[in-house]
Design an enzyme around this catalytic site. Sequence first.
Site, PDB file in Angstrom:
ATOM      1  N   LYS A  44      28.934  29.287  52.534  1.00 42.18           N
ATOM      2  CA  LYS A  44      28.018  28.410  51.799  1.00 42.18           C
ATOM      3  C   LYS A  44      28.251  26.941  52.156  1.00 42.18           C
ATOM      4  O   LYS A  44      27.315  26.200  52.438  1.00 42.18           O
ATOM      5  CB  LYS A  44      28.204  28.584  50.276  1.00 42.18           C
ATOM      6  CG  LYS A  44      27.828  29.956  49.780  1.00 42.18           C
ATOM      7  CD  LYS A  44      27.973  30.066  48.270  1.00 42.18           C
ATOM      8  CE  LYS A  44      29.399  29.891  47.795  1.00 42.18           C
ATOM      9  NZ  LYS A  44      30.345  30.910  48.289  1.00 42.18           N
ATOM     10  N   THR A  45      29.516  26.532  52.125  1.00 44.04           N
ATOM     11  CA  THR A  45      29.810  25.134  52.423  1.00 44.04           C
ATOM     12  C   THR A  45      29.447  24.829  53.877  1.00 44.04           C
ATOM     13  O   THR A  45      28.888  23.781  54.189  1.00 44.04           O
ATOM     14  CB  THR A  45      31.298  24.837  52.132  1.00 44.04           C
ATOM     15  OG1 THR A  45      31.558  25.155  50.763  1.00 44.04           O
ATOM     16  CG2 THR A  45      31.634  23.382  52.380  1.00 44.04           C
ATOM     17  N   ASP A 229      26.930  21.361  46.521  1.00 41.45           N
ATOM     18  CA  ASP A 229      27.879  22.459  46.733  1.00 41.45           C
ATOM     19  C   ASP A 229      28.430  22.873  45.363  1.00 41.45           C
ATOM     20  O   ASP A 229      28.410  22.083  44.418  1.00 41.45           O
ATOM     21  CB  ASP A 229      29.026  21.974  47.642  1.00 41.45           C
ATOM     22  CG  ASP A 229      29.809  23.142  48.260  1.00 41.45           C
ATOM     23  OD1 ASP A 229      29.457  24.315  48.015  1.00 41.45           O
ATOM     24  OD2 ASP A 229      30.777  22.872  49.001  1.00 41.45           O
ATOM     25  N   GLU A 230      28.927  24.092  45.253  1.00 44.06           N
ATOM     26  CA  GLU A 230      29.530  24.596  43.996  1.00 44.06           C
ATOM     27  C   GLU A 230      28.582  24.386  42.815  1.00 44.06           C
ATOM     28  O   GLU A 230      28.979  23.936  41.735  1.00 44.06           O
ATOM     29  CB  GLU A 230      30.865  23.870  43.712  1.00 44.06           C
ATOM     30  CG  GLU A 230      31.865  23.920  44.857  1.00 44.06           C
ATOM     31  CD  GLU A 230      32.707  25.194  44.883  1.00 44.06           C
ATOM     32  OE1 GLU A 230      32.476  26.087  44.045  1.00 44.06           O
ATOM     33  OE2 GLU A 230      33.573  25.297  45.770  1.00 44.06           O
ATOM     34  N   GLN A 260      32.113  32.546  40.726  1.00 49.47           N
ATOM     35  CA  GLN A 260      33.158  31.535  40.811  1.00 49.47           C
ATOM     36  C   GLN A 260      32.940  30.409  39.798  1.00 49.47           C
ATOM     37  O   GLN A 260      33.470  29.307  39.967  1.00 49.47           O
ATOM     38  CB  GLN A 260      33.230  30.955  42.222  1.00 49.47           C
ATOM     39  CG  GLN A 260      33.652  31.987  43.255  1.00 49.47           C
ATOM     40  CD  GLN A 260      33.881  31.354  44.617  1.00 49.47           C
ATOM     41  OE1 GLN A 260      34.795  30.566  44.815  1.00 49.47           O
ATOM     42  NE2 GLN A 260      33.024  31.678  45.568  1.00 49.47           N
ATOM     43  N   ARG A 615      40.883  33.076  48.137  1.00 47.36           N
ATOM     44  CA  ARG A 615      41.355  31.948  48.954  1.00 47.36           C
ATOM     45  C   ARG A 615      42.120  32.452  50.172  1.00 47.36           C
ATOM     46  O   ARG A 615      42.368  31.721  51.112  1.00 47.36           O
ATOM     47  CB  ARG A 615      42.300  31.017  48.160  1.00 47.36           C
ATOM     48  CG  ARG A 615      41.732  30.296  46.952  1.00 47.36           C
ATOM     49  CD  ARG A 615      40.438  29.620  47.227  1.00 47.36           C
ATOM     50  NE  ARG A 615      39.308  30.450  46.831  1.00 47.36           N
ATOM     51  CZ  ARG A 615      38.069  30.275  47.275  1.00 47.36           C
ATOM     52  NH1 ARG A 615      37.785  29.308  48.110  1.00 47.36           N
ATOM     53  NH2 ARG A 615      37.079  31.062  46.888  1.00 47.36           N
TER      54      ARG A 615
END
Length: 747
Positions: A44-45, A229-230, A260, A615
Amino acid sequence: MNQFQATRTIDSARLLEGLNPPQAEAVTQTEGATLVLAGAGSGKTRVLVHRIAWLMETQGVSPYGILAVTFTNKAAGEMRGRIASLLDVDVRGLWVGTFHGIAHRLLRQHWQEANLPQDFQIIDSDDQKRIIKRLLKDQQIDATSLTPASLQGYINARKDEGLRPANIDPGSDPIAARLRELYDAYEAICRRGGLVDFAELLLRSNELWLQQPQVLSHYRERFRHLLVDEFQDTNTLQYAWLRNLAGDRATLFVVGDDDQAIYGWRGARVENILRFDKDFAPVTTVRLEQNYRSTNTILSAANALISHNAERLGKNLWSDQGDGDPIALYAAYNEVEEARYVVEAIERWMAAGNRRDQAAILYRSNAQSRAFEEALMQRRIPYRVYGGTRFFERAEIKDALAYLRLTANPADDASFERVVNLPTRGIGARTVENLRAHARARQLSLHDAALDQLASGELSGRAANAVRGFLELLDTMRRQTADHLLPDRIERTIQLSGLTDHYAKEPHEKGQARIENLQELITAGSYFTPEEEVEGSLGELNAFLAHAALEAGEEQGDAWDDCVQLMTLHSAKGLEFDLVFLCGLEEGLFPHQRSVEEPGRLQEERRLAYVGMTRARQFLYLCYAESRRLHGDVIYGTPSRFVAEVPAEHIQEVRPRAGNGLETTRRPSGSRPTGGRSDNRTAKPRSPVPQQVEGGLFVGQRVQHEKFGEGVVLGVEGDGARQRIQVNFAAAGAKWLMAAYANLRPI
Ligand code: ATP
Ligand code: MG
């Protein structure tokens, strides 16, 4: 096809290289708004960064027309770097930052329209709490009926909902009415001191949109592309802010993952993902299903865990990275042994030639870092703690900043209170109490109240001398530093403040560490380059003070080179590491006690576990301790339910091994002492091997320092801008200095 078009086609192809088809589809959307809804590690990022590059490179969008919101300033910096390397262009016009950072920029440029003083100061949450504590005390509200933390929570939550005191209707509820009054009183204090807290930054800039149509239409005209983002962690106010800025012309591009969403407790609303479809229709939703980060084992385990949550948008994630190793599960006796186990595993991993900064130790609460820090220090492994007490949050740094703030703005009451008697100069609690009452009665700042009291003779004798001395000191500081460059200004202010002597009196190591930190503040000043717009309206010192306040509120800080990374699960958002330890997996700790009874919060904890597991790129360890000393108590925990939610087929239990100091047979819990700890909590990376000092110095060399005289270089740690160098001075003894600033002359 002319030459120009040909070039563009090639560039477009290059930008889309390394993207899979749905990623490329997202990057190249031209119609309406786009929502990329996808699981962890699916790119995504990466898509967001490529989208910015693609807009500039192939759609002729100027960097000036793009605004991108990231989760931290650090992420913003990385994003700039990645875009610059993709395009090789100047990205200075591009606005990339956190919601707070961007709001700050806006308010600096439009302070008048926003009804703020030009030199308004940002306060971090620590300063805010002090002010609130003082307010409660002034109003004689005792902490058993209302704690400063809960009033702070109340005020920030109202601001995050976009509510001023006037917008709150307390009805007939006397408690609600009281809270509203206190909120109002808090606002008055901030107004008087020209202070702006974090939530205020955004609320003010949203009000700027609403109340100043010409400003809004300027930015609507300018920012045709908004990227976030996020997105799952935006709160009500951030969403409203975006919506106002977007109007009906901007193209929105947001990426997020409902699994998330971990900031519900702070007001984030994952429902914004659902609203987005309606509010910004037509919306193209793109789903990414391939995970490029983790092995299949890690991914399947994380997927299985999160499937225990009820309210999900649902997604399938797969990886072609192979199965990799099983997830290791380790049951430690206590937190000391847990730390020892983790550190030994890191040592083995490093011995195999891996980089330390690719290993991360993640935990639920900051207090857990301590056992790990101790174990790492014992083994002399450099490490870095993210979050916790950040540089700009350290007491000594805040003291120095308070002096600097007062030179910029004498009306800053929070700073005035902080240092009025630090170092002690005979200004007692009674004197300050009187000053406060005087200030309150006449609506003055503490500084002006002091002047007033001196002039009217209300203050006399020793107290008057002491207060006069303090005001004169501030005045001297202001005059003697005004025309200097920032690092000189900081250095001079620290010198005049007497803070160094004050800390020198503290027990040796602690005081020394504080003095070193003050020196590091000078260095921070010498490396500081403000954003153009911010400096333009502010001047260097105020821009630096704003930067310090914003940095103090960050979840993530700068990465130190090649150190083991320690951080809370919240801070780990968006990051990735080859080797990850998820520690303290015990009921009551993780999931956190407070969440166990509430299904909604329990789900949020599970998402946090999902964030933690995802992660990891190659190796994941889950650890728990049978007993743990935390906040002074020994707790006997059971393994977290999250451990049981990971299918057994992905897990390999690690047994304590004989011969390495651990035991193979267990004693019953509780019969084993928990191991002592020292009080040494330094979070600085400690390099075991001295290296070459920059600037041609070497260990053992004799050098000359302007202030400390002659000495010999004893050691070095770190490199580049952060390199520190230890010198044993003949007259002044051994000192750590910032290499870049020490100005050492070889002799
Ligand atoms: P998170 O949900 O944790 O924020 P994300 O969806 O933002 O994750 P990224 O951080 O963008 O994912 O990507 C994860 C990793 O996968 C990165 O190292 C990224 O460079 C890599 N990656 C993403 N897409 C591709 C691709 N198409 N080819 C190769 N590597 C990729
Ligand atoms: Mg990401």
